[in-house]
Design an enzyme around this catalytic site. Structure first.
Site, PDB file in Angstrom:
ATOM      1  N   ASP A 296      40.384  49.146  38.711  1.00  0.00           N
ATOM      2  CA  ASP A 296      41.660  48.670  38.165  1.00  0.00           C
ATOM      3  C   ASP A 296      42.076  49.623  37.066  1.00  0.00           C
ATOM      4  O   ASP A 296      41.235  50.294  36.460  1.00  0.00           O
ATOM      5  CB  ASP A 296      41.530  47.255  37.580  1.00  0.00           C
ATOM      6  CG  ASP A 296      40.932  47.285  36.170  1.00  0.00           C
ATOM      7  OD1 ASP A 296      41.692  47.201  35.192  1.00  0.00           O
ATOM      8  OD2 ASP A 296      39.693  47.427  36.047  1.00  0.00           O
TER       9      ASP A 296
ATOM     10  N   ASP B 234      39.513  39.829  33.881  1.00  0.00           N
ATOM     11  CA  ASP B 234      38.749  40.518  32.851  1.00  0.00           C
ATOM     12  C   ASP B 234      38.477  39.513  31.741  1.00  0.00           C
ATOM     13  O   ASP B 234      39.346  38.717  31.382  1.00  0.00           O
ATOM     14  CB  ASP B 234      39.566  41.709  32.338  1.00  0.00           C
ATOM     15  CG  ASP B 234      38.816  42.548  31.329  1.00  0.00           C
ATOM     16  OD1 ASP B 234      37.694  42.153  30.948  1.00  0.00           O
ATOM     17  OD2 ASP B 234      39.343  43.586  30.914  1.00  0.00           O
TER      18      ASP B 234
ATOM     19  N   ASP C  79      31.526  40.707  27.069  1.00  0.00           N
ATOM     20  CA  ASP C  79      30.717  41.806  26.556  1.00  0.00           C
ATOM     21  C   ASP C  79      31.412  42.444  25.368  1.00  0.00           C
ATOM     22  O   ASP C  79      32.575  42.171  25.087  1.00  0.00           O
ATOM     23  CB  ASP C  79      30.493  42.860  27.642  1.00  0.00           C
ATOM     24  CG  ASP C  79      31.804  43.488  28.124  1.00  0.00           C
ATOM     25  OD1 ASP C  79      32.866  42.857  27.940  1.00  0.00           O
ATOM     26  OD2 ASP C  79      31.776  44.596  28.686  1.00  0.00           O
TER      27      ASP C  79
ATOM     28  N   GLY D 185      32.968  50.156  29.735  1.00  0.00           N
ATOM     29  CA  GLY D 185      32.767  51.051  28.618  1.00  0.00           C
ATOM     30  C   GLY D 185      32.919  52.516  28.937  1.00  0.00           C
ATOM     31  O   GLY D 185      32.415  53.371  28.201  1.00  0.00           O
TER      32      GLY D 185
ATOM     33  N   HIS E 282      56.478  52.653  43.390  1.00  0.00           N
ATOM     34  CA  HIS E 282      56.027  53.925  43.961  1.00  0.00           C
ATOM     35  C   HIS E 282      54.576  54.208  43.592  1.00  0.00           C
ATOM     36  O   HIS E 282      53.747  54.526  44.463  1.00  0.00           O
ATOM     37  CB  HIS E 282      56.906  55.077  43.484  1.00  0.00           C
ATOM     38  CG  HIS E 282      56.235  56.406  43.674  1.00  0.00           C
ATOM     39  ND1 HIS E 282      56.181  57.043  44.894  1.00  0.00           N
ATOM     40  CD2 HIS E 282      55.521  57.182  42.805  1.00  0.00           C
ATOM     41  CE1 HIS E 282      55.473  58.164  44.761  1.00  0.00           C
ATOM     42  NE2 HIS E 282      55.071  58.265  43.503  1.00  0.00           N
TER      43      HIS E 282
END
Length: 376
Positions: A271, A92, A146, A221, A340
């Site tokens: 993600d 990212d 961005d 966003g 888990h």
């Protein structure tokens, strides 16, 4: 990087495909565990690969730039060598983290000026610098820089923000194509569709990005304060425009139900910090709904954590034991809960893929949404 679509659902926009990178093949739809600072919290790399069946992980430019620093990562030979993960990595750009520092950052045409959350030192992220940093980190997929505006932003601000993001995006592409990877393997740049909750802005952003012909595209966003139905609406608007032969990555989303709904609308990659963060706080995602393992009702429940789970911890440990560990702030509790939840998320997208292949995704999804919405 290449993307192949192998199956399409006949009743929705869901698709099953594969992304081929120099560090391996990723079967889609896929969930990417978040390894913000070069580590997926409380989980070792061998467990991440063998137990959760993770295929790709995410790192963060902002955090890795501040600590350990780009010089260390370059001397290590990139993040893959530094953290011993030999599969694909996505980074990212740090735009969301800078957005989160609203009281300690200043946006201008040149870039984003901000103060470190660690020591207060001042830094400037320009589109060019962010490309250079991600080249040095060595991710297989890197993101454009961005501005992520709030989900409740007024139209005027959202439009101004998008215009800045588009100018930054053009600079990212120029810098990316003027530089080379550092470690002998290819890297791909994904642009990010912004535009808040405004249809015309999202359409404009998607059209701009579609013309660039990137290896893949991201939707950013969302899940930043807007209503869930508005998020789904924006996904539909954007996916009507983004190239159908390229992977679509919905950033920072979300709950298991969010994933299933977005897959139905044509999203391939996800993600979110939710499985690990919520796990560390005692929330477990199971095939029959969510559990707050801190609740007293689990204190003497000696049944497996999740008898239908797909991690070795699900049947090895019981609910009462995990309840005890989490209440006592034992580190093992954080590890068990994280493993888990990650295994659950990865199995959820694997099953989604399988039902797309079998042709009954929509029917299966409807049942699963009802089931996963329970609070146990």
């Amino acid at each position: 990087m290449t993307f192949d679509i192998h199956y399409k659902d006949t009743q929705s926009n869901a698709r099953a495909g594969s992304i081929t990178t120099d560090h391996g093949v990723i079967e889609t739809p896929i969930f990417m565990p978040v390894g913000t600072q070069g580590t997926v919290k409380a989980v070792q790399m061998p467990e991440l690969k063998s137990d959760t069946k993770a295929q790709i992980i995410l790192g963060n430019t902002y955090h890795l730039y501040l600590r350990p620093g780009i010089e260390i990562l370059e001397r290590a030979g990139g993040l893959h060598k530094f953290n011993s993960w030999d599969g694909p990595i996505l980074t990212d750009s740090g735009g969301f983290q800078v957005f989160s520092l609203s009281e300690n950052r200043k946006l201008k045409e040149e870039g984003a000026e901000f103060r470190s959350h660690i020591d207060g030192s001042k830094h400037l992220f320009t589109p060019e610098k962010v490309m250079d940093i991600q080249r040095a980190i060595g991710a297989d997929i890197i993101m454009a820089f961005d501005e992520c505006c709030p989900g409740d932003a007024e139209y005027g601000y959202a439009k101004q923000s998008l215009e800045l993001t588009e100018r930054w995006l053009d600079r990212c592409f120029k810098r990316f194509h003027a530089t080379e990877p550092k470690y002998g393997y290819n890297q791909s740049l994904f642009p990010i569709v912004q535009g808040c909750v405004y249809t015309d802005l999202r359409q404009r952003a998607a059209e701009h990005i579609a013309r660039l012909g990137a290896d893949g595209n991201a939707i950013g966003g969302l899940a930043v304060g807007e209503p869930t139905d508005k998020m789904y609406e924006m996904i539909e608007v954007v996916n009507e425009i983004l190239p159908k032969d390229k992977p679509r990555y919905l950033m920072g989303v979300g709950t298991p139900v969010n994933l299933l709904e977005a897959i139905e609308r044509g999203v391939d990659m996800f993600d979110c910090i939710m499985p690990t963060r919520n796990g560390r706080n005692g929330q477990l995602f199971t095939w029959y709904g969510t559990i707050n393992i801190k609740n007293k009702k689990w204190e003497d429940d000696f049944s497996p954590i999740d008898p239908d789970g797909h991690s070795y911890v699900d049947t090895l440990y019981n609910k009462a034991y995990l309840h005890h560990l989490i209440k006592a702030d034992e580190l093992l509790g954080l590890q068990i809960a994280s493993l888990h939840n990650l295994a659950f998320y990865l199995e959820l997208v694997r099953q989604a893929r399988q039902h797309i292949i079998e042709g009954d995704y929509t029917t299966w999804k409807t049942t699963m949404v009802r089931q996963l919405s329970n609070r146990l």
